[in-house]
Design a protein around this motif. Structure first.
Motif, PDB file in Angstrom:
ATOM      1  N   TYR A  22       0.832  -1.200   0.000  1.00  0.00           N
ATOM      2  CA  TYR A  22       0.000   0.000   0.000  1.00  0.00           C
ATOM      3  C   TYR A  22       0.868   1.252   0.000  1.00  0.00           C
ATOM      4  N   HIS A  23       0.392   2.277  -0.663  1.00  0.00           N
ATOM      5  CA  HIS A  23       1.160   3.519  -0.798  1.00  0.00           C
ATOM      6  C   HIS A  23       1.278   4.259   0.537  1.00  0.00           C
ATOM      7  N   ALA A  24       0.186   4.345   1.277  1.00  0.00           N
ATOM      8  CA  ALA A  24       0.177   5.110   2.531  1.00  0.00           C
ATOM      9  C   ALA A  24       0.526   4.202   3.708  1.00  0.00           C
ATOM     10  N   PRO A  25       1.509   4.586   4.526  1.00  0.00           N
ATOM     11  CA  PRO A  25       1.815   3.807   5.732  1.00  0.00           C
ATOM     12  C   PRO A  25       0.831   4.133   6.848  1.00  0.00           C
ATOM     13  N   ILE A  26       0.902   3.393   7.926  1.00  0.00           N
ATOM     14  CA  ILE A  26       0.082   3.645   9.109  1.00  0.00           C
ATOM     15  C   ILE A  26       0.989   4.221  10.193  1.00  0.00           C
ATOM     16  N   LEU A  27       0.536   5.292  10.840  1.00  0.00           N
ATOM     17  CA  LEU A  27       1.273   5.911  11.944  1.00  0.00           C
ATOM     18  C   LEU A  27       0.457   5.718  13.212  1.00  0.00           C
ATOM     19  N   ILE A  28       1.016   5.025  14.198  1.00  0.00           N
ATOM     20  CA  ILE A  28       0.339   4.768  15.467  1.00  0.00           C
ATOM     21  C   ILE A  28       0.982   5.624  16.542  1.00  0.00           C
ATOM     22  N   CYS A  38       3.442  -2.908  23.357  1.00  0.00           N
ATOM     23  CA  CYS A  38       2.030  -3.284  23.484  1.00  0.00           C
ATOM     24  C   CYS A  38       1.357  -3.412  22.118  1.00  0.00           C
ATOM     25  N   TRP A  39       1.899  -2.747  21.128  1.00  0.00           N
ATOM     26  CA  TRP A  39       1.315  -2.734  19.789  1.00  0.00           C
ATOM     27  C   TRP A  39       1.930  -3.786  18.874  1.00  0.00           C
ATOM     28  N   ARG A  40       2.877  -4.580  19.379  1.00  0.00           N
ATOM     29  CA  ARG A  40       3.629  -5.512  18.534  1.00  0.00           C
ATOM     30  C   ARG A  40       2.724  -6.482  17.758  1.00  0.00           C
ATOM     31  N   GLY A  41       1.699  -7.012  18.400  1.00  0.00           N
ATOM     32  CA  GLY A  41       0.808  -7.955  17.725  1.00  0.00           C
ATOM     33  C   GLY A  41       0.110  -7.353  16.522  1.00  0.00           C
ATOM     34  N   ILE A  42      -0.449  -6.153  16.683  1.00  0.00           N
ATOM     35  CA  ILE A  42      -1.175  -5.515  15.574  1.00  0.00           C
ATOM     36  C   ILE A  42      -0.214  -5.032  14.495  1.00  0.00           C
ATOM     37  N   THR A  43       0.968  -4.542  14.878  1.00  0.00           N
ATOM     38  CA  THR A  43       1.905  -4.085  13.849  1.00  0.00           C
ATOM     39  C   THR A  43       2.413  -5.256  13.019  1.00  0.00           C
ATOM     40  N   THR A  44       2.637  -6.393  13.664  1.00  0.00           N
ATOM     41  CA  THR A  44       3.078  -7.584  12.935  1.00  0.00           C
ATOM     42  C   THR A  44       1.989  -8.044  11.963  1.00  0.00           C
ATOM     43  N   MET A  45       0.744  -8.044  12.411  1.00  0.00           N
ATOM     44  CA  MET A  45      -0.371  -8.461  11.561  1.00  0.00           C
ATOM     45  C   MET A  45      -0.523  -7.525  10.359  1.00  0.00           C
ATOM     46  N   LEU A  46      -0.445  -6.223  10.595  1.00  0.00           N
ATOM     47  CA  LEU A  46      -0.566  -5.258   9.495  1.00  0.00           C
ATOM     48  C   LEU A  46       0.607  -5.376   8.523  1.00  0.00           C
ATOM     49  N   ALA A  47       1.814  -5.576   9.048  1.00  0.00           N
ATOM     50  CA  ALA A  47       2.988  -5.749   8.190  1.00  0.00           C
ATOM     51  C   ALA A  47       2.861  -7.013   7.354  1.00  0.00           C
ATOM     52  N   HIS A  48       2.299  -8.047   7.937  1.00  0.00           N
ATOM     53  CA  HIS A  48       2.092  -9.296   7.207  1.00  0.00           C
ATOM     54  C   HIS A  48       1.136  -9.084   6.026  1.00  0.00           C
ATOM     55  N   ARG A  49       0.218  -8.143   6.167  1.00  0.00           N
ATOM     56  CA  ARG A  49      -0.758  -7.860   5.117  1.00  0.00           C
ATOM     57  C   ARG A  49      -0.283  -6.791   4.134  1.00  0.00           C
ATOM     58  N   GLY A  50       0.936  -6.283   4.322  1.00  0.00           N
ATOM     59  CA  GLY A  50       1.508  -5.381   3.332  1.00  0.00           C
ATOM     60  C   GLY A  50       1.632  -3.920   3.711  1.00  0.00           C
ATOM     61  N   TRP A  51       1.324  -3.575   4.937  1.00  0.00           N
ATOM     62  CA  TRP A  51       1.436  -2.178   5.380  1.00  0.00           C
ATOM     63  C   TRP A  51       2.790  -1.933   6.028  1.00  0.00           C
ATOM     64  N   ASP A  52       3.359  -0.740   5.814  1.00  0.00           N
ATOM     65  CA  ASP A  52       4.471  -0.244   6.628  1.00  0.00           C
ATOM     66  C   ASP A  52       3.834   0.455   7.821  1.00  0.00           C
ATOM     67  N   VAL A  53       4.252   0.124   9.034  1.00  0.00           N
ATOM     68  CA  VAL A  53       3.642   0.668  10.244  1.00  0.00           C
ATOM     69  C   VAL A  53       4.702   1.398  11.060  1.00  0.00           C
ATOM     70  N   TYR A  54       4.447   2.672  11.367  1.00  0.00           N
ATOM     71  CA  TYR A  54       5.343   3.493  12.179  1.00  0.00           C
ATOM     72  C   TYR A  54       4.697   3.723  13.541  1.00  0.00           C
ATOM     73  N   LEU A  55       5.501   3.683  14.591  1.00  0.00           N
ATOM     74  CA  LEU A  55       5.036   4.002  15.941  1.00  0.00           C
ATOM     75  C   LEU A  55       5.881   5.132  16.496  1.00  0.00           C
ATOM     76  N   LEU A  56       5.222   6.140  16.998  1.00  0.00           N
ATOM     77  CA  LEU A  56       5.927   7.255  17.624  1.00  0.00           C
ATOM     78  C   LEU A  56       6.233   6.868  19.065  1.00  0.00           C
ATOM     79  N   PRO A  57       7.510   6.867  19.468  1.00  0.00           N
ATOM     80  CA  PRO A  57       7.835   6.520  20.857  1.00  0.00           C
ATOM     81  C   PRO A  57       7.219   7.506  21.843  1.00  0.00           C
ATOM     82  N   ARG A  58       6.868   7.002  23.019  1.00  0.00           N
ATOM     83  CA  ARG A  58       6.356   7.878  24.078  1.00  0.00           C
ATOM     84  C   ARG A  58       7.440   8.845  24.512  1.00  0.00           C
TER      85      ARG A  58
END
Length: 80
Positions: A22-28, A38-58
């Motif tokens: 996908y062209h647009a990544p996801i920013l969490i 805490c987000w590792r499960g969902i980021t892994t699932m989204l990456a498996h489906r083709g998304w690049d997922v970014y997380l902003l550190p606290r």
């Protein structure tokens, strides 16, 4: 998960498996009491489906700028 710099912001990145689909990544933006781990499960699932997922550190508790600076970093990263 790796650390990358986007738009001057340091973000955690979970790369899409087998190339970005996908062209647009996801920013969490993890919440106040959550870490990127805490987000590792969902980021892994989204990456498996083709998304690049970014997380902003606290922000650190002793960070004078706190969430305002984090949101500024997210805005800069999204614009890049």
């Amino acid at each position: 998960m790796q650390m990358v710099t986007v738009g001057g912001a340091r973000l955690h990145l979970e790369r899409a498996e087998a190339g970005t689909r996908y062209h647009a990544p996801i920013l969490i933006l993890p919440g106040l009491f959550q870490s990127p781990a805490c987000w590792r499960g969902i980021t892994t699932m989204l990456a498996h489906r083709g998304w690049d997922v970014y997380l902003l550190p606290r922000p650190a508790q002793d960070d004078d700028h706190g969430w305002d600076a984090s949101l500024d970093q997210a805005t800069a990263a999204a614009a890049d």
